[in-house]
Design an enzyme around this catalytic site. Sequence first.
Site, PDB file in Angstrom:
ATOM      1  N   GLY A 168       5.170   7.680   2.559  1.00 47.55           N
ATOM      2  CA  GLY A 168       6.141   7.489   1.487  1.00 47.55           C
ATOM      3  C   GLY A 168       5.700   8.062   0.148  1.00 47.55           C
TER       4      GLY A 168
ATOM      5  CG  HIS B 271       4.138   0.833   9.679  1.00 52.69           C
ATOM      6  ND1 HIS B 271       4.023   0.702   8.316  1.00 52.69           N
ATOM      7  CD2 HIS B 271       4.649   2.069   9.905  1.00 52.69           C
ATOM      8  CE1 HIS B 271       4.469   1.820   7.750  1.00 52.69           C
ATOM      9  NE2 HIS B 271       4.853   2.659   8.692  1.00 52.69           N
TER      10      HIS B 271
ATOM     11  CD  GLU C 104       5.766   0.637   5.089  1.00 54.03           C
ATOM     12  OE1 GLU C 104       6.696   0.209   5.786  1.00 54.03           O
ATOM     13  OE2 GLU C 104       5.728   1.813   4.656  1.00 54.03           O
TER      14      GLU C 104
ATOM     15  CD  GLU D  22       2.921   6.068  10.460  1.00 54.91           C
ATOM     16  OE1 GLU D  22       3.916   6.785  10.401  1.00 54.91           O
ATOM     17  OE2 GLU D  22       2.943   4.848  10.188  1.00 54.91           O
TER      18      GLU D  22
ATOM     19  CG  ASN E 224       9.370   2.806  10.527  1.00 56.99           C
ATOM     20  OD1 ASN E 224      10.188   1.883  10.517  1.00 56.99           O
ATOM     21  ND2 ASN E 224       8.143   2.671  10.020  1.00 56.99           N
ATOM     22  CD1 TRP E 225      15.801   4.862  11.218  1.00 58.98           C
ATOM     23  CD2 TRP E 225      17.577   3.497  11.315  1.00 58.98           C
ATOM     24  NE1 TRP E 225      16.777   5.487  11.959  1.00 58.98           N
ATOM     25  CE2 TRP E 225      17.882   4.673  12.040  1.00 58.98           C
ATOM     26  CE3 TRP E 225      18.549   2.491  11.246  1.00 58.98           C
ATOM     27  CZ2 TRP E 225      19.110   4.875  12.678  1.00 58.98           C
ATOM     28  CZ3 TRP E 225      19.775   2.689  11.893  1.00 58.98           C
ATOM     29  CH2 TRP E 225      20.048   3.876  12.591  1.00 58.98           C
ATOM     30  CE  LYS E 226       8.366   3.378   6.564  1.00 56.98           C
ATOM     31  NZ  LYS E 226       7.401   3.824   5.590  1.00 56.98           N
TER      32      LYS E 226
ATOM     33  N   GLY F 240       9.476   8.210   8.483  1.00 55.65           N
ATOM     34  CA  GLY F 240      10.078   7.151   7.665  1.00 55.65           C
ATOM     35  C   GLY F 240      11.269   7.697   6.896  1.00 55.65           C
ATOM     36  N   GLY F 241      11.044   8.030   5.637  1.00 55.65           N
ATOM     37  CA  GLY F 241      12.115   8.439   4.726  1.00 55.65           C
ATOM     38  C   GLY F 241      13.075   9.467   5.313  1.00 55.65           C
TER      39      GLY F 241
ATOM     40  CB  SER G 214       4.981  12.609   3.264  1.00 53.77           C
ATOM     41  OG  SER G 214       4.908  11.492   2.409  1.00 53.77           O
TER      42      SER G 214
HETATM   43  P1  PGA Z   1       7.289   8.288   5.561  1.00 58.49           P
HETATM   44  O1  PGA Z   1       6.908   7.018   6.443  1.00 58.49           O
HETATM   45  O2  PGA Z   1       7.738   9.369   6.526  1.00 58.49           O
HETATM   46  O3  PGA Z   1       8.390   7.831   4.653  1.00 58.49           O
HETATM   47  O4  PGA Z   1       6.058   8.699   4.816  1.00 58.49           O
HETATM   48  C1  PGA Z   1       6.272   7.134   7.680  1.00 58.49           C
HETATM   49  C2  PGA Z   1       6.023   5.767   8.260  1.00 58.49           C
HETATM   50  O5  PGA Z   1       5.727   4.845   7.502  1.00 58.49           O
HETATM   51  O6  PGA Z   1       6.133   5.549   9.489  1.00 58.49           O
END
Ligand code: PGA
Length: 255
Positions: free
Chosen positions: A174, A96, A98, A168, A10-12, A235-236, A214
């Site tokens: 994050g 998600h 967010e 999640e 997930n590149w966001k 994500g990251g 994470s």
């Molecule tokens: P993260 O994000 O790996 O940076 O914690 C995961 C996600 O939000 O899908």
Amino acid sequence: MKRQRIVAGNWKMNKTFDEGRDLAISIIQQLGPSENLAVLCPPFIHLNYLSVLTNGIANLKLGAQNCHFEESGAFTGEISAAMLKSVEAEFVILGHSERREYFKEAGELLAKKVDSTLKHGLRPIFCCGEKLDAREAGNQEEIVKQQLEEGLFHLEESQFSNVVIAYEPVWAIGTGKTASPEQAQEMHRYIRNLISLKYSSHTANLTTILYGGSCNPKNAKELFSQPDVDGGLIGGASLHATDFISIFNSFPVSG
Ligand code: PGA
């Protein structure tokens, strides 16, 4: 039939066009053949070009990070499932945390997005997970159950079989705080059990349930070795090709 193991990036809201192209090329160069699936979920602007780059790579697919539930029309700034399908996306991340937090997406709206996604032959990666206060109060299962009931459990069993679930925990996204492998396994088993009760043990056994929050090259192996953890939503760490590939290569060999 074996359930599919997936690592989705997930590149966001990251990567300009050139940066995204370079990241994808680097991932493609390092991705070996595998029965497991890698999915790139970049911002919309990348999908068309990445569909050309990834064309013919059997274990690399594309996904979007959101879509609108309507077919088309006056919805400025939105994108439809049909549009995503037209650029070869096969997955859509929905629900998600967010989007739940910043865009107030929940319940009925997510159910409609799930419906539109499935209608156009795309597979939702449906996210669920509790916030820290709920975890501390021991309410995590109740929260996740409600999210699944509201967003997914209206589906017929045949539709549901196209859904991927991502657990999640919000407190792990994050933050560098990962759920322990035991915490992840416990929730994944709980989710699989809910699916079994709602649909059947057959469907529950075939449903891919990803862990997100994470996840990195250091902890992926232990997380992915849990019997009900079928991969990750990253994500990251998905913004770096070597980290993403290292996570992708973290599944136990036999599984
Ligand atoms: P993260 O994000 O790996 O940076 O914690 C995961 C996600 O939000 O899908």
